[in-house]
Design a protein around this motif. Structure first.
Motif, PDB file in Angstrom:
ATOM      1  N   GLU A 121       0.847  -1.195   0.000  1.00 32.43           N
ATOM      2  CA  GLU A 121       0.000   0.000   0.000  1.00 32.43           C
ATOM      3  C   GLU A 121       0.886   1.250   0.000  1.00 32.43           C
ATOM      4  N   ILE A 122       0.378   2.318  -0.590  1.00 34.16           N
ATOM      5  CA  ILE A 122       1.145   3.557  -0.737  1.00 34.16           C
ATOM      6  C   ILE A 122       0.406   4.720  -0.069  1.00 34.16           C
ATOM      7  N   ILE A 123       1.141   5.518   0.700  1.00 35.29           N
ATOM      8  CA  ILE A 123       0.627   6.757   1.268  1.00 35.29           C
ATOM      9  C   ILE A 123       1.535   7.888   0.808  1.00 35.29           C
ATOM     10  N   ASP A 124       0.948   8.925   0.238  1.00 33.41           N
ATOM     11  CA  ASP A 124       1.724  10.100  -0.164  1.00 33.41           C
ATOM     12  C   ASP A 124       1.719  11.078   1.011  1.00 33.41           C
ATOM     13  N   LEU A 125       2.629  10.849   1.943  1.00 31.41           N
ATOM     14  CA  LEU A 125       2.660  11.654   3.163  1.00 31.41           C
ATOM     15  C   LEU A 125       2.986  13.112   2.865  1.00 31.41           C
ATOM     16  N   GLN A 126       3.894  13.336   1.930  1.00 35.59           N
ATOM     17  CA  GLN A 126       4.271  14.717   1.610  1.00 35.59           C
ATOM     18  C   GLN A 126       3.069  15.505   1.111  1.00 35.59           C
ATOM     19  N   GLN A 127       2.283  14.913   0.238  1.00 31.35           N
ATOM     20  CA  GLN A 127       1.106  15.607  -0.281  1.00 31.35           C
ATOM     21  C   GLN A 127       0.095  15.875   0.837  1.00 31.35           C
ATOM     22  N   LEU A 128      -0.094  14.925   1.740  1.00 32.55           N
ATOM     23  CA  LEU A 128      -1.039  15.102   2.842  1.00 32.55           C
ATOM     24  C   LEU A 128      -0.605  16.251   3.749  1.00 32.55           C
ATOM     25  N   ILE A 129       0.698  16.330   4.019  1.00 33.60           N
ATOM     26  CA  ILE A 129       1.210  17.422   4.849  1.00 33.60           C
ATOM     27  C   ILE A 129       0.963  18.766   4.179  1.00 33.60           C
ATOM     28  N   ARG A 178       4.070  14.478  16.624  1.00 34.74           N
ATOM     29  CA  ARG A 178       2.667  14.179  16.904  1.00 34.74           C
ATOM     30  C   ARG A 178       1.788  14.464  15.676  1.00 34.74           C
ATOM     31  N   LYS A 179       2.042  15.569  14.994  1.00 36.70           N
ATOM     32  CA  LYS A 179       1.246  15.917  13.812  1.00 36.70           C
ATOM     33  C   LYS A 179       1.416  14.875  12.708  1.00 36.70           C
ATOM     34  N   VAL A 180       2.651  14.453  12.472  1.00 38.25           N
ATOM     35  CA  VAL A 180       2.894  13.438  11.442  1.00 38.25           C
ATOM     36  C   VAL A 180       2.222  12.126  11.831  1.00 38.25           C
ATOM     37  N   ALA A 181       2.296  11.764  13.107  1.00 40.86           N
ATOM     38  CA  ALA A 181       1.646  10.537  13.580  1.00 40.86           C
ATOM     39  C   ALA A 181       0.146  10.588  13.343  1.00 40.86           C
ATOM     40  N   GLU A 182      -0.471  11.723  13.595  1.00 44.19           N
ATOM     41  CA  GLU A 182      -1.918  11.873  13.392  1.00 44.19           C
ATOM     42  C   GLU A 182      -2.291  11.700  11.927  1.00 44.19           C
ATOM     43  N   ILE A 183      -1.468  12.250  11.034  1.00 44.99           N
ATOM     44  CA  ILE A 183      -1.733  12.104   9.599  1.00 44.99           C
ATOM     45  C   ILE A 183      -1.617  10.640   9.191  1.00 44.99           C
ATOM     46  N   LEU A 184      -0.608   9.960   9.692  1.00 49.84           N
ATOM     47  CA  LEU A 184      -0.419   8.547   9.362  1.00 49.84           C
ATOM     48  C   LEU A 184      -1.585   7.704   9.873  1.00 49.84           C
TER      49      LEU A 184
END
Length: 328
Positions: A287-295, A316-322
């Protein structure tokens, strides 16, 4: 004719001496005006090598110019970072996070890395912090290949997340960015479609890495950077990265067939496209998550320590997005 040749040689020699003098002056000036890089008291041997006989509690001190910051790490005897959680016996699934110092949580305490904040939010998941400072994907692959993850993880089902940062490709291919970290790191090559362990980058090319070590210590290189041929990304490099991911997922699913393997990309879209297109071509169960785009799309503002690692509130913010992306 002979006199003319001597004049030319003399001019070249004089020009070379003047150039060297300019370089020395610039290096001296940069050394005088530029602050020294941060220093750390934590020995890398604490998180590399064979199992320990007991957990280790270590204190790492960072000197950011006039500011000093101290963090306490607990390394388990299996050499992954301890993550304090509430109600551990009630957590019947796992979330294992692999990556570099951004997962490990360099510069923060045990309860402040990304895995710890995920554990706070997902109280039915046991977080495991397998992050390795200064290292990259080939070390996650080696971990899955040579160690028994089922002995390290108590739960039978869960999710493995690898946080891929854009700069990690240099660590995977041996690109010169920080030789002190890369030279003695594991070198995995892709030959005729197979991953081959070549030892370390230094063992594979001792003369080349001796030169890179020397070059990296030049103040001109540190100040302005150098684009060397070894840093030029080629299709074969993306082939290597994608294959490392695919084979890592295969190893993981062999032990945990009902679990998920996820890549969270914090990298440029072009880099992500190079890797994901190759993974999809292999029909790998990833599975793929585009973390940079979400941020970026969520307008999340992150703050960093002077050594470029995330501060606790940003972890904490990055953890919440994940968590939102993984369990929506």
């Amino acid at each position: 004719m002979r006199f003319k040749l001597k004049s030319i040689l003399y001019s070249w020699g004089l020009s070379f001496l003047v150039l060297m003098l300019i370089v020395v002056i610039i290096e001296f000036s940069l050394g005088f005006w530029t602050r020294q890089p941060f220093t750390s008291s934590l020995d890398k041997r604490l998180y590399e090598g064979n199992d320990l006989t007991a957990d280790i509690i270590a204190t790492q001190t960072f000197n950011f110019g006039d500011d000093t910051h101290t963090a306490t790490y607990t390394l388990t005897k299996d050499r992954y970072r301890y993550t304090p959680v509430s109600n551990p016996l009630l957590r019947d699934k796992f979330i294992a996070l692999f990556g570099c110092s951004f997962i490990f949580g360099t510069t923060v305490n045990d309860n402040e890395p990304i895995p710890a904040y995920i554990g706070e939010t997902k109280t039915d998941y046991m977080p495991y912090n397998f992050g390795k400072p200064g290292l990259a994907l080939q070390h996650a692959y080696s971990h899955l290949l040579h160690r028994n993850l089922k002995q390290e993880i108590a739960q039978e089902q869960g999710v493995l997340v690898y946080l891929y940062m854009g700069f990690q490709v240099r660590r995977i291919i041996g690109g010169v960015h920080s030789p002190s970290h890369i030279a003695d790191a594991t070198y995995i090559a892709l030959e005729t479609g197979q991953l081959i362990d070549k030892g370390t980058f230094r063992e594979h090319s001792p003369w080349g890495w001796s030169f890179y070590d020397w070059l990296h210590n030049r103040k001109l290189y540190k100040r302005f950077g150098s684009i060397l041929p070894i840093n030029t990304l080629q299709p074969r490099h993306w082939d290597l990265v994608a294959t490392l991911f695919v084979e890592s997922a295969n190893l993981f699913h062999a032990s945990f067939p009902d679990s998920r393997f996820v890549i969270a990309f914090w990298a440029e879209p072009s880099d992500m496209a190079e890797i994901t297109s190759r993974i999809r071509a292999k029909a790998a169960p990833i599975e793929i998550i585009d973390l940079q785009q979400l941020i970026e799309t969520q307008g999340v503002v992150l703050t960093y320590f002077p050594d470029s690692h995330l501060r606790p509130e940003s972890n904490r913010k990055v953890a919440e997005i994940l968590v939102d992306s993984l369990f929506e």
